[in-house]
Structure formats: C-alpha cells, structure tokens
Design a protein around this motif. Structure first.
Motif, PDB file in Angstrom:
ATOM      1  N   ASP A  34       0.824  -1.212   0.000  1.00  8.59           N
ATOM      2  CA  ASP A  34       0.000   0.000   0.000  1.00  8.59           C
ATOM      3  C   ASP A  34       0.858   1.262   0.000  1.00  8.59           C
ATOM      4  N   ALA A  35       1.888   1.247  -0.858  1.00 13.35           N
ATOM      5  CA  ALA A  35       2.797   2.391  -0.898  1.00 13.35           C
ATOM      6  C   ALA A  35       2.079   3.672  -1.318  1.00 13.35           C
ATOM      7  N   GLY A  36       1.177   3.582  -2.274  1.00 10.52           N
ATOM      8  CA  GLY A  36       0.469   4.770  -2.742  1.00 10.52           C
ATOM      9  C   GLY A  36      -0.847   5.026  -2.042  1.00 10.52           C
ATOM     10  N   LYS A  37      -1.118   4.301  -0.946  1.00 10.54           N
ATOM     11  CA  LYS A  37      -2.352   4.435  -0.172  1.00 10.54           C
ATOM     12  C   LYS A  37      -3.603   4.110  -0.979  1.00 10.54           C
ATOM     13  N   THR A  38      -3.418   3.410  -2.104  1.00  9.51           N
ATOM     14  CA  THR A  38      -4.589   3.034  -2.904  1.00  9.51           C
ATOM     15  C   THR A  38      -5.445   2.030  -2.153  1.00  9.51           C
ATOM     16  N   ARG A  39      -4.781   1.081  -1.511  1.00  5.73           N
ATOM     17  CA  ARG A  39      -5.522   0.072  -0.757  1.00  5.73           C
ATOM     18  C   ARG A  39      -6.365   0.728   0.326  1.00  5.73           C
ATOM     19  N   ALA A  40      -5.754   1.658   1.082  1.00  2.82           N
ATOM     20  CA  ALA A  40      -6.477   2.316   2.164  1.00  2.82           C
ATOM     21  C   ALA A  40      -7.656   3.117   1.628  1.00  2.82           C
ATOM     22  N   ALA A  41      -7.451   3.824   0.525  1.00  4.31           N
ATOM     23  CA  ALA A  41      -8.532   4.635  -0.034  1.00  4.31           C
ATOM     24  C   ALA A  41      -9.695   3.761  -0.491  1.00  4.31           C
ATOM     25  N   LEU A  42      -9.370   2.655  -1.176  1.00  8.75           N
ATOM     26  CA  LEU A  42     -10.417   1.738  -1.630  1.00  8.75           C
ATOM     27  C   LEU A  42     -11.135   1.117  -0.441  1.00  8.75           C
ATOM     28  N   ARG A  43     -10.365   0.706   0.560  1.00  3.34           N
ATOM     29  CA  ARG A  43     -10.970   0.077   1.738  1.00  3.34           C
ATOM     30  C   ARG A  43     -11.899   1.040   2.466  1.00  3.34           C
ATOM     31  N   GLU A  44     -11.422   2.258   2.707  1.00  2.00           N
ATOM     32  CA  GLU A  44     -12.229   3.196   3.484  1.00  2.00           C
ATOM     33  C   GLU A  44     -13.503   3.594   2.749  1.00  2.00           C
ATOM     34  N   SER A  45     -13.406   3.762   1.440  1.00  2.00           N
ATOM     35  CA  SER A  45     -14.620   4.095   0.677  1.00  2.00           C
ATOM     36  C   SER A  45     -15.624   2.949   0.732  1.00  2.00           C
ATOM     37  N   ALA A  46     -15.125   1.720   0.647  1.00  2.00           N
ATOM     38  CA  ALA A  46     -16.023   0.567   0.725  1.00  2.00           C
ATOM     39  C   ALA A  46     -16.636   0.446   2.117  1.00  2.00           C
ATOM     40  N   LEU A  47     -15.844   0.724   3.153  1.00  2.00           N
ATOM     41  CA  LEU A  47     -16.385   0.664   4.514  1.00  2.00           C
ATOM     42  C   LEU A  47     -17.401   1.772   4.754  1.00  2.00           C
ATOM     43  N   ASP A  48     -17.202   2.928   4.124  1.00  2.00           N
ATOM     44  CA  ASP A  48     -18.215   3.989   4.220  1.00  2.00           C
ATOM     45  C   ASP A  48     -19.573   3.474   3.743  1.00  2.00           C
ATOM     46  N   LEU A  49     -19.541   2.806   2.594  1.00  2.00           N
ATOM     47  CA  LEU A  49     -20.787   2.271   2.048  1.00  2.00           C
ATOM     48  C   LEU A  49     -21.367   1.200   2.961  1.00  2.00           C
ATOM     49  N   ALA A  50     -20.502   0.322   3.478  1.00  2.00           N
ATOM     50  CA  ALA A  50     -20.980  -0.745   4.363  1.00  2.00           C
ATOM     51  C   ALA A  50     -21.625  -0.162   5.617  1.00  2.00           C
ATOM     52  N   LEU A  51     -21.004   0.852   6.210  1.00  2.00           N
ATOM     53  CA  LEU A  51     -21.566   1.457   7.420  1.00  2.00           C
ATOM     54  C   LEU A  51     -22.896   2.141   7.143  1.00  2.00           C
ATOM     55  N   SER A  52     -23.033   2.705   5.934  1.00  2.00           N
ATOM     56  CA  SER A  52     -24.306   3.355   5.604  1.00  2.00           C
ATOM     57  C   SER A  52     -25.439   2.351   5.455  1.00  2.00           C
ATOM     58  N   LEU A  53     -25.077   1.079   5.181  1.00  2.00           N
ATOM     59  CA  LEU A  53     -26.094   0.035   5.015  1.00  2.00           C
ATOM     60  C   LEU A  53     -26.439  -0.664   6.324  1.00  2.00           C
ATOM     61  N   VAL A  54     -25.651  -0.405   7.380  1.00  2.00           N
ATOM     62  CA  VAL A  54     -25.895  -1.041   8.681  1.00  2.00           C
ATOM     63  C   VAL A  54     -26.028   0.068   9.724  1.00  2.00           C
ATOM     64  N   PRO A  55     -27.143   0.773   9.748  1.00  2.00           N
ATOM     65  CA  PRO A  55     -27.280   1.887  10.699  1.00  2.00           C
ATOM     66  C   PRO A  55     -27.265   1.375  12.131  1.00  2.00           C
ATOM     67  N   PRO A  56     -26.685   2.156  13.050  1.00  2.00           N
ATOM     68  CA  PRO A  56     -26.605   1.709  14.448  1.00  2.00           C
ATOM     69  C   PRO A  56     -27.957   1.853  15.142  1.00  2.00           C
ATOM     70  N   PRO A  57     -28.150   1.143  16.248  1.00  2.00           N
ATOM     71  CA  PRO A  57     -29.383   1.350  17.027  1.00  2.00           C
ATOM     72  C   PRO A  57     -29.371   2.724  17.686  1.00  2.00           C
ATOM     73  N   ALA A  58     -30.521   3.213  17.968  1.00  2.00           N
ATOM     74  CA  ALA A  58     -30.616   4.528  18.605  1.00  2.00           C
ATOM     75  C   ALA A  58     -30.155   4.421  20.055  1.00  2.00           C
ATOM     76  N   PRO A  59     -29.378   5.395  20.530  1.00  2.00           N
ATOM     77  CA  PRO A  59     -28.939   5.353  21.930  1.00  2.00           C
ATOM     78  C   PRO A  59     -30.107   5.593  22.879  1.00  2.00           C
ATOM     79  N   ALA A  60     -29.943   5.134  24.124  1.00  2.00           N
ATOM     80  CA  ALA A  60     -31.003   5.339  25.111  1.00  2.00           C
ATOM     81  C   ALA A  60     -31.178   6.824  25.414  1.00  2.00           C
ATOM     82  N   GLU A  61     -30.089   7.571  25.437  1.00  2.00           N
ATOM     83  CA  GLU A  61     -30.155   9.003  25.698  1.00  2.00           C
ATOM     84  C   GLU A  61     -30.420   9.769  24.407  1.00  2.00           C
ATOM     85  N   ARG A  62     -31.285  10.748  24.489  1.00  2.00           N
ATOM     86  CA  ARG A  62     -31.495  11.615  23.343  1.00  2.00           C
ATOM     87  C   ARG A  62     -30.290  12.525  23.178  1.00  2.00           C
TER      88      ARG A  62
END
Length: 650
Positions: A28-56
């Motif tokens: 990952d000398a050119g940080k391509t791997r990290a950029a691809l990974r983080e963009s993919a994880l962004d999408l994954a996190l958007s598809l798995v929303p967290p539960p709402a916290p007990a506190e507002r």
C-alpha cells in the motif's frame, strides 16, 4: 497445445498478476488500498445503521440566525454563560461545549478594565475591574449548575490530569494519536467542568474524516476524546478504565472495544439527521426552551455557521459541522455501536485476497467466460456478505472491496491468457487446415474445436489419388526452375478443386496429390463428391496440358483413383513433425486404382465400395482386375457420362 498446458498457462498468468498486484496492495505504498478500503467501509456502514442510543442527543446550534441576533462569533463568555445557564435549567444529562475556551475572556468588561490598568498603571481601574461583569467568572458559575464537558486541542502546554484513567492488564495501542502537548480551557473554567476532552480530529489520506479519538497522548499524558468524556459523564462514571488485551475502554457501564489507534469509527449522518436533532441557540437564549425538551438528554453546543469555520468532510457530507461529528460519535458510543478494525484484519484480508484470487484464476482458466464471470461474482458476493456479517454481528471492520478487486484482476489475467492461448490455437488450426480444407470447413472447426479429434478416430472416408502420366521422363528433360513452376501451377489448380468440392488435401508427394473426403469433419454423400471432384480435375488438367508452359514440357494426362472404406484418421508423427492423415485398406486401394488406369486405359478408376454408394447408371463397369493388397480381383468402374455426371447424380 493440449488441454493441460493450456490450463497451466492461464493459471500461471492469473497467479503472476495476483502475486504482483497483491504485493503492491499489501505494501500500500500509494495508499490506494487504504482509499479503496475506506470508501467501501463507508458504504458498508451506511447500510448497517446503528441502534438509537437510550439518551437523546440534542445539538444546540449557534446558527446563522443566532449570530445575526446576538452578534458575531466568537462570543463573549458572558453570553455563553447565559446559554449554559438556560440549558442547565432544562436538566440535561450532560452539556458538551464543542469549542476551545483558552485564556481569559478578553471581551468582558472586567477583562478590559484589567488590561487598561496594566497598561496605564492605574490602581483605581484595577479596583473597578473587580466590580465589573467578568465573563470567566459568570461562565464558571454557569458550569457549576450542570455537568459540562469542555474542549481541548493539541498544543504546546503540558497536559494536566482532567479525569482519572485506570489501566488494567497490558493494553497496546501502537497507532494512538499523539501530540506534543495540549491547549486546554483556562484553569478557572476547567476547575468547574465535569470533564475536558480532545475536540481535534485527524483526516484520512483522502481528506475524509471517519474517526473520532477516544484516547490520545498529549506530551505522553493520556487525554480523553471529547465524545468519550461526554459519554462518560452522561453515564455517571467517574473514571475511565483502559483494559487489554483485548483493548477496551470502560465508561461506566459502557465497554467500548478499541482498535490500534484508540479511535471510534463513527456512523456519519447528513443534513436530514442534523435537522432532526437540532435546536437553535437563539430560541434557548430567548427563553423558548420547552419543558422536557432536553431533560436527561445529551446537549452538545456548537456552530453550523460558516463564520465559525468548524467544518470537515465526512462519508455523508462534504462539509459537516464539528458539533454534528461529535454528536455522531457520542451516538455511536451510547448505542454500543463502536466498530473497530482489529490488528489481525490486514492479515485476514491478505489471506482472503489470496484465496479468492486463486479461485478466480482457476475459474478464468477452466470455465467459459460467462460461467467464469458468474463464479467471480459468487466469490465477490460471498466475501462481501462475510464482511457485512462481521460488521453487523461482531462490529469488526473488514475490507469488503480489496480482495474482490484482486480476484477480479486475477480472473481477468487468467481469462485473457486463456483467450490468448485459444486464439493461438485457432491461428495454428487455421494455418494448418486452410491450405487443405474449404473455408467453411475451417470455420466449423474453429467454431467447435471439440468436433475435431486429431488424436485418432475411425471413420468412413473416400480417398482420391492423382498421378501425372510420364512424369519421371518429363522431369529428367525439364529444367528445375521450369519444372517447379509448372508443378506449382498444377497443384494449385488440383488443390483448389479438392477444397471446392469439400475434400481435404492430405499430402502432395512428387507428382501425386492425395485427398480425403469425409475427414476431418463429416461430409454428406462423400463418394459422389469425390467422383465429381475427379471429373473436375480431369477436365481442368486436360485444359492445362494445352497451355504453352505444359506443352513445352510435355505434361502428361492426370490419372485418378477413388475408393471408399473405413480408415483410421488422426495426427501421426513425433514432437517435431505431425501429419494429419488416414490409414486403411481403402487408402491403399485408391492408390492402386490410380495405377490401374494404365491397364484399363481410363482416366478415372472407381473402386467397388465407392461405386456401391452411388446411384445405378452413374458408373459403368470397366473390368475386373487383381489389386495388390486385396485377396480377390475387384470390379472397377469409371463415370458413364462424364459430361453430365453431376446432373444425373442429383
């Protein structure tokens, strides 16, 4: 090329590309791997929303309307004290001020008087300062009315202890964020705050902010993140507890797993979520805080106004206010949604990339393109599904994009190599047969190579042998150059006629041409086609003998022998020389029948097996002769009416 080397070449190409691309990906000398990974994880996190916290969570926004009514930013601490007092009256669980209150309040009247006294040396001004409104004192009194967390950033001053931190075990956080020191709130305010947390962030290489620090080191001293302090105070914990391994941060009843960087990968939200939790600071200052509006809630104070300049790019917005980012981080902590990227994740991804890449290379080498693509898609879906399951059920962040991308590269290399080898095989087949077969036959072979069994097969064929009468004597008196030129023209004519009638030119030996009908592919009514070809050759050769070139050398007539029967056809020879030819009694008999024309005085001699497959009346009996290699004399035939043979056969 056999199937085994064919597969080996394609697999080697896929493995080579996988090794090279995988090595670059792992480094990952050119940080391509990290950029691809983080963009993919962004999408994954958007598809798995967290539960709402007990506190507002309520964001008290010092927005454009608030600044227009109460003055530009930064505010005096007197005005900020009014806001904190109004919020404290609403009984929130905690108030978080997403701002740095470093140094004394230079806008308050008392601070102005003190500066004038220092500049002029007038003691009366110093005495008056003690009686004037003091923003720091007023804000300190407001902070004492509710649990409030203040913000700090990295700076040059040594970090004092803001909250006790207890370590258990031997936690390792090799990538924790470090700073030389801290720029903290003025001591008069910090003394009345429930906690102080780091409000600074660190962007990823692509400029996107994805993580909020839960712990950092300021000059070697631990400094909690702002979100962690807010969550700690909201849950009533007096101490942060760092455990490991596995590394965890305990905030009262919360146990938050920590990755090597001690940061929280928050679920980024956008403007729609911001509007749902926003409360304008202007309405609070105007006394418009409804009963119960923030009771028991987490109230975070910050600004969405452009002049505040506290904007960062996140996975959900190109310009997210800092206070909204902190709200996302606090929501993740309080809901227990704190996905981490463990230390073993990179090794797991490399192993997954190798496994899926090798399987994709095998698919590219062995399967048809459509099936190979389906297999590749299946591998990618399985990997992505596994990553999503790890995120959903274990809170573990595994790269869903890198291994499938490497598998796609390996598949492409393997499939392209297979296509190149196939194209080479096709070219070799074309070069090999196009001189011997009709173009449509070559096209059939290329379209379905499996129909061509070069290794050997038994099939019925009709063999046709031609020979030039008196060739030996002619060759002795002819000049070499003239003889070769004559033979080139002669055999070109004969071979073209064989191919035209669907036959295959087996070989040319001396003055003889050997042709096969019904090989290497099936040819309907091949005995008739062979006789028609013989008639065409006889007519063409008779006309050719009248050319000046042939007359000068005394070219003799062409004699032709034809017979039908079973034969073994296939490649014969060694590694350096292969010859696709036929072996069998019918082949030998056709050669003998060509010679029988001398005895019978005929031009075309057809054997009994070929004659039996032709309709009655097309041939006439010419005699019965013993043929070498046959146990009994054979009945021999020639075309009865050469001029209209084809019409009668149809």
């Amino acid at each position: 090329m056999t199937r085994q080397p064919f597969v080996r070449a394609a697999l080697a190409a896929g493995a080579l590309v996988l090794a090279v691309a995988g090595g670059l990906w792992a480094l990952d000398a050119g940080k391509t791997r990290a950029a691809l990974r983080e963009s993919a994880l962004d999408l994954a996190l958007s598809l798995v929303p967290p539960p709402a916290p007990a506190e507002r969570i309520v964001v008290v926004d010092i927005d454009d309307a608030t600044l227009a009514r109460f003055g530009p930013w930064p505010w005096s601490r007197t005005l900020l004290a009014r806001l904190v007092e109004a919020l404290a009256a609403g009984s929130p669980a905690v108030i978080g001020l997403d701002m740095l209150l470093e140094g004394e309040d230079r806008r308050s009247e008392a601070a102005i008087a003190r500066r004038l006294a220092a500049q002029t040396g007038r003691a009366d001004l110093a005495a008056i300062a003690a009686e004037l409104p003091d923003g720091d004192a007023e804000l300190a009194r407001a902070l004492a009315r509710a649990p409030v967390v203040l913000g700090a950033v990295f700076g040059s001053a040594p970090a004092g202890e803001t909250v006790p931190l207890l370590a258990r075990g031997a936690p390792r956080l090799p990538d924790i964020w470090r700073g030389e020191g801290v720029a903290a709130p003025v001591a008069a305010l910090a003394a009345h705050a429930a906690g102080v947390g780091l409000i600074a962030f660190e962007n990823d290489a692509d400029g996107t902010l994805r993580r909020a620090p839960l712990l950092a080191l300021a000059g070697g001293a631990p400094l909690p993140g702002f979100a962690a302090e807010v969550a700690r105070v909201a849950r009533g914990a007096s101490t942060l507890i760092l455990e490991g391994p596995p590394e965890r941060l305990r905030l009262g009843d919360l146990a938050v797993p920590l990755g090597p960087d001690a940061a929280l990968r928050f679920f980024a939200t956008g403007p729609e979520a911001w509007r749902a939790r926003a409360l304008s600071a202007a309405s609070v200052l105007d006394g418009g805080l409804a009963p119960g509006a923030i009771e028991g809630a987490v109230a975070l104070v910050g600004s969405s106004a452009p002049e505040a300049g506290a904007f960062r790019r996140t996975a959900a917005s190109p310009a997210a206010p800092s206070v909204e980012i902190e709200a996302d981080a606090v929501a993740g902590l309080l809901s227990g949604a704190a996905p981490i990227r463990p230390r073993w994740a990179p090794n797991a991804e490399i192993a997954g990339a190798l496994a899926t890449g090798l399987m994709a290379a095998v698919a590219g080498a062995l399967l048809a393109p459509s099936l190979g693509l389906a297999a590749l898609a299946g591998l990618a879906i399985l990997w992505v599904a596994g990553c999503m399951a790890a995120l959903r059920f274990a809170g573990v962040l595994i790269d869903p994009a890198g291994p499938p991308a490497l598998a796609a590269l390996a598949f492409a290399a393997s499939a392209l190599a297979a296509a190149a080898v196939a194209e080479r095989r096709e070219r070799r087949l074309r070069d090999r047969f196009e001189q011997h077969l009709a173009p449509q036959v070559v096209a059939r072979i290329l379209a379905a190579p499996g129909a061509l069994r070069l290794a050997g097969e038994a099939r019925e064929v009709t063999a046709m042998f031609t020979d030039i009468e008196g060739f030996t004597a002619m060759s002795e008196r002819a000049a070499p150059r003239e003889l070769i030129a004559l033979l080139d023209a002669y055999f070109q004519m004969v071979c073209d006629l064989v191919v035209e009638h669907g036959g295959m030119v087996d070989k040319i030996i001396g003055d003889s041409a050997h042709a096969l009908f019904n090989a290497p592919l099936d040819l309907d009514d091949h005995p008739r086609r062979a006789v028609e070809c013989a008639l065409a050759v006889a007519r063409a050769c008779a006309a050719f003998r009248l050319t000046p070139q042939a007359r000068a050398l005394g070219l003799g007539r062409t004699r032709i022998g034809i017979e039908t029967g079973p034969a073994i056809v296939g490649d014969v020879g060694g590694r350096r020389k292969l010859d696709y030819t036929a072996h069998g009694t019918a082949i030998n008999t056709a050669a003998r029948l060509e010679q029988a024309n001398k005895t019978l005085g005929t031009t075309i001699c057809v054997g009994p097996e070929a004659a039996a497959r032709l309709p009655a009346g097309l041939l006439r009996w010419t005699g019965r002769l013993p043929i070498r290699g046959r146990s009994a004399p054979l009945d021999l035939y020639e075309p009865a009416a050469p001029a209209d043979f084809k019409e009668k056969a149809q």
